[in-house]
Every structure is written in C-alpha cells, then in structure tokens.
Design a protein around this motif. Structure first.
Motif, mmCIF file in Angstrom:
data_model
loop_
_atom_site.group_PDB
_atom_site.id
_atom_site.type_symbol
_atom_site.label_atom_id
_atom_site.label_comp_id
_atom_site.label_asym_id
_atom_site.label_seq_id
_atom_site.Cartn_x
_atom_site.Cartn_y
_atom_site.Cartn_z
ATOM 1 N N THR A 65 0.831 -1.214 0.000
ATOM 2 C CA THR A 65 0.000 0.000 0.000
ATOM 3 C C THR A 65 0.863 1.260 0.000
ATOM 4 O O THR A 65 0.510 2.246 -0.635
ATOM 5 C CB THR A 65 -0.951 0.020 1.213
ATOM 6 N N ASP A 66 2.003 1.231 0.705
ATOM 7 C CA ASP A 66 2.911 2.380 0.687
ATOM 8 C C ASP A 66 3.458 2.603 -0.720
ATOM 9 O O ASP A 66 3.566 3.744 -1.180
ATOM 10 C CB ASP A 66 4.082 2.182 1.651
ATOM 11 N N ALA A 67 3.809 1.521 -1.402
ATOM 12 C CA ALA A 67 4.340 1.625 -2.758
ATOM 13 C C ALA A 67 3.277 2.177 -3.710
ATOM 14 O O ALA A 67 3.571 3.031 -4.547
ATOM 15 C CB ALA A 67 4.832 0.268 -3.238
ATOM 16 N N LYS A 68 2.035 1.728 -3.570
ATOM 17 C CA LYS A 68 0.957 2.223 -4.427
ATOM 18 C C LYS A 68 0.687 3.697 -4.157
ATOM 19 O O LYS A 68 0.464 4.480 -5.078
ATOM 20 C CB LYS A 68 -0.312 1.404 -4.216
ATOM 21 N N LYS A 69 0.706 4.097 -2.891
ATOM 22 C CA LYS A 69 0.494 5.510 -2.541
ATOM 23 C C LYS A 69 1.603 6.394 -3.110
ATOM 24 O O LYS A 69 1.374 7.544 -3.448
ATOM 25 C CB LYS A 69 0.449 5.686 -1.023
ATOM 26 N N ALA A 70 2.806 5.855 -3.211
ATOM 27 C CA ALA A 70 3.924 6.610 -3.758
ATOM 28 C C ALA A 70 3.911 6.652 -5.281
ATOM 29 O O ALA A 70 4.741 7.330 -5.888
ATOM 30 C CB ALA A 70 5.242 6.004 -3.269
ATOM 31 N N GLY A 71 2.985 5.934 -5.917
ATOM 32 C CA GLY A 71 2.856 5.986 -7.364
ATOM 33 C C GLY A 71 3.544 4.863 -8.110
ATOM 34 O O GLY A 71 3.645 4.902 -9.329
ATOM 35 N N PHE A 72 4.030 3.845 -7.400
ATOM 36 C CA PHE A 72 4.691 2.728 -8.057
ATOM 37 C C PHE A 72 3.664 1.684 -8.493
ATOM 38 O O PHE A 72 2.609 1.530 -7.883
ATOM 39 C CB PHE A 72 5.692 2.056 -7.109
ATOM 40 N N THR A 73 3.980 0.967 -9.568
ATOM 41 C CA THR A 73 3.166 -0.161 -10.002
ATOM 42 C C THR A 73 3.701 -1.404 -9.317
ATOM 43 O O THR A 73 4.887 -1.712 -9.405
ATOM 44 C CB THR A 73 3.257 -0.344 -11.531
ATOM 45 N N VAL A 74 2.828 -2.108 -8.619
ATOM 46 C CA VAL A 74 3.231 -3.299 -7.873
ATOM 47 C C VAL A 74 2.861 -4.525 -8.691
ATOM 48 O O VAL A 74 1.712 -4.688 -9.105
ATOM 49 C CB VAL A 74 2.544 -3.337 -6.493
ATOM 50 N N LEU A 75 3.857 -5.379 -8.934
ATOM 51 C CA LEU A 75 3.637 -6.603 -9.697
ATOM 52 C C LEU A 75 3.814 -7.810 -8.784
ATOM 53 O O LEU A 75 4.610 -7.784 -7.846
ATOM 54 C CB LEU A 75 4.620 -6.693 -10.859
ATOM 55 N N GLU A 76 3.052 -8.871 -9.083
ATOM 56 C CA GLU A 76 3.155 -10.105 -8.311
ATOM 57 C C GLU A 76 3.429 -11.253 -9.273
ATOM 58 O O GLU A 76 2.824 -11.336 -10.339
ATOM 59 C CB GLU A 76 1.848 -10.351 -7.557
ATOM 60 N N LYS A 77 4.325 -12.132 -8.893
ATOM 61 C CA LYS A 77 4.685 -13.256 -9.744
ATOM 62 C C LYS A 77 3.623 -14.342 -9.599
ATOM 63 O O LYS A 77 3.374 -14.846 -8.512
ATOM 64 C CB LYS A 77 6.061 -13.796 -9.343
ATOM 65 N N ARG A 78 2.972 -14.713 -10.706
ATOM 66 C CA ARG A 78 1.923 -15.742 -10.690
ATOM 67 C C ARG A 78 2.477 -17.106 -11.095
ATOM 68 O O ARG A 78 2.356 -18.065 -10.388
ATOM 69 C CB ARG A 78 0.788 -15.356 -11.656
ATOM 70 N N ASP A 79 3.019 -17.198 -12.258
ATOM 71 C CA ASP A 79 3.622 -18.437 -12.753
ATOM 72 C C ASP A 79 5.085 -18.136 -13.046
ATOM 73 O O ASP A 79 5.562 -17.043 -12.825
ATOM 74 C CB ASP A 79 2.920 -18.901 -14.045
ATOM 75 N N GLU A 80 5.772 -19.119 -13.568
ATOM 76 C CA GLU A 80 7.178 -18.882 -13.890
ATOM 77 C C GLU A 80 7.295 -17.839 -14.992
ATOM 78 O O GLU A 80 6.849 -18.052 -16.115
ATOM 79 C CB GLU A 80 7.843 -20.187 -14.329
ATOM 80 N N GLY A 81 7.870 -16.691 -14.640
ATOM 81 C CA GLY A 81 8.102 -15.652 -15.618
ATOM 82 C C GLY A 81 6.905 -14.778 -15.927
ATOM 83 O O GLY A 81 6.987 -13.892 -16.750
ATOM 84 N N VAL A 82 5.744 -15.007 -15.302
ATOM 85 C CA VAL A 82 4.552 -14.203 -15.568
ATOM 86 C C VAL A 82 4.255 -13.342 -14.356
ATOM 87 O O VAL A 82 4.095 -13.825 -13.244
ATOM 88 C CB VAL A 82 3.336 -15.122 -15.884
ATOM 89 N N TYR A 83 4.178 -12.030 -14.580
ATOM 90 C CA TYR A 83 3.873 -11.089 -13.516
ATOM 91 C C TYR A 83 2.557 -10.374 -13.839
ATOM 92 O O TYR A 83 2.284 -10.060 -14.983
ATOM 93 C CB TYR A 83 4.989 -10.047 -13.380
ATOM 94 N N GLU A 84 1.742 -10.175 -12.839
ATOM 95 C CA GLU A 84 0.484 -9.457 -13.005
ATOM 96 C C GLU A 84 0.419 -8.310 -12.017
ATOM 97 O O GLU A 84 1.019 -8.387 -10.932
ATOM 98 C CB GLU A 84 -0.707 -10.402 -12.759
ATOM 99 N N ARG A 85 -0.333 -7.271 -12.405
ATOM 100 C CA ARG A 85 -0.516 -6.156 -11.480
ATOM 101 C C ARG A 85 -1.326 -6.599 -10.280
ATOM 102 O O ARG A 85 -2.239 -7.397 -10.382
ATOM 103 C CB ARG A 85 -1.271 -5.009 -12.160
ATOM 104 N N GLN A 86 -0.981 -6.046 -9.157
ATOM 105 C CA GLN A 86 -1.686 -6.393 -7.929
ATOM 106 C C GLN A 86 -2.792 -5.444 -7.644
ATOM 107 O O GLN A 86 -2.806 -4.319 -7.948
ATOM 108 C CB GLN A 86 -0.666 -6.371 -6.770
#
Length: 86
Positions: A65-86
C-alpha cells in the motif's frame, strides 16, 4: 550545513600544532566555502579528512500500500516468468 573533519599535518610535533588540531576537530561549514588550510586557533597547516556520510535510515520495509500511494506499479509473480498487477 555539512560537517568536515580536519587534523594537523604534523600531529606529533607540538611546535607545529595545538592540542585541538593535533587530535583533530570537526567544523560545520557551507558547501561553497573552500576547505580550511590552517587551524583557526594556532594558524598551523591542517588537512581535511574524509568523513562519514549521513544517509537516511529506513525503519521498516515499504508495504504494497505504501508503494501504491507513492505511485509505483506493484507486480506479483503468478507463474514462472509471468507477472500481473496487484
């Protein structure tokens, strides 16, 4: 204003240094001023030392939440090599 450390060029010679500059001293000076060449008390030669750098300390890691408030895009690793926005 930054702090600068100075020490006598001849710390072991009492004829060429006072007790302050033979041990070394700290002085607060503006950045745009040139380095001291003589001790302010005894007028003997001194040199500027490389001193520590003051860096801010982070007390806790940033949360998502701190990263989102600061304006960063937060990505989460779902599968091998695939990242999705959180």
């Amino acid at each position: 204003m930054p702090l600068y450390d100075y020490i006598s060029l001849h710390p072991d010679d009492p004829e060429k240094s006072c007790r302050v500059c033979s041990r070394g001293f700290e002085l607060r000076r503006p950045i745009d001023r040139p380095a001291l060449e003589v001790c302010p008390l005894c007028r003997h030669e001194v040199k500027k030392l490389i001193s520590r750098v003051n860096t801010p300390k982070i007390t806790k890691p940033f949360s998502v939440t701190d990263a989102k408030k600061a304006g960063f895009t937060v990505l989460e690793k779902r599968d091998e090599g695939v990242y999705e926005r959180q």
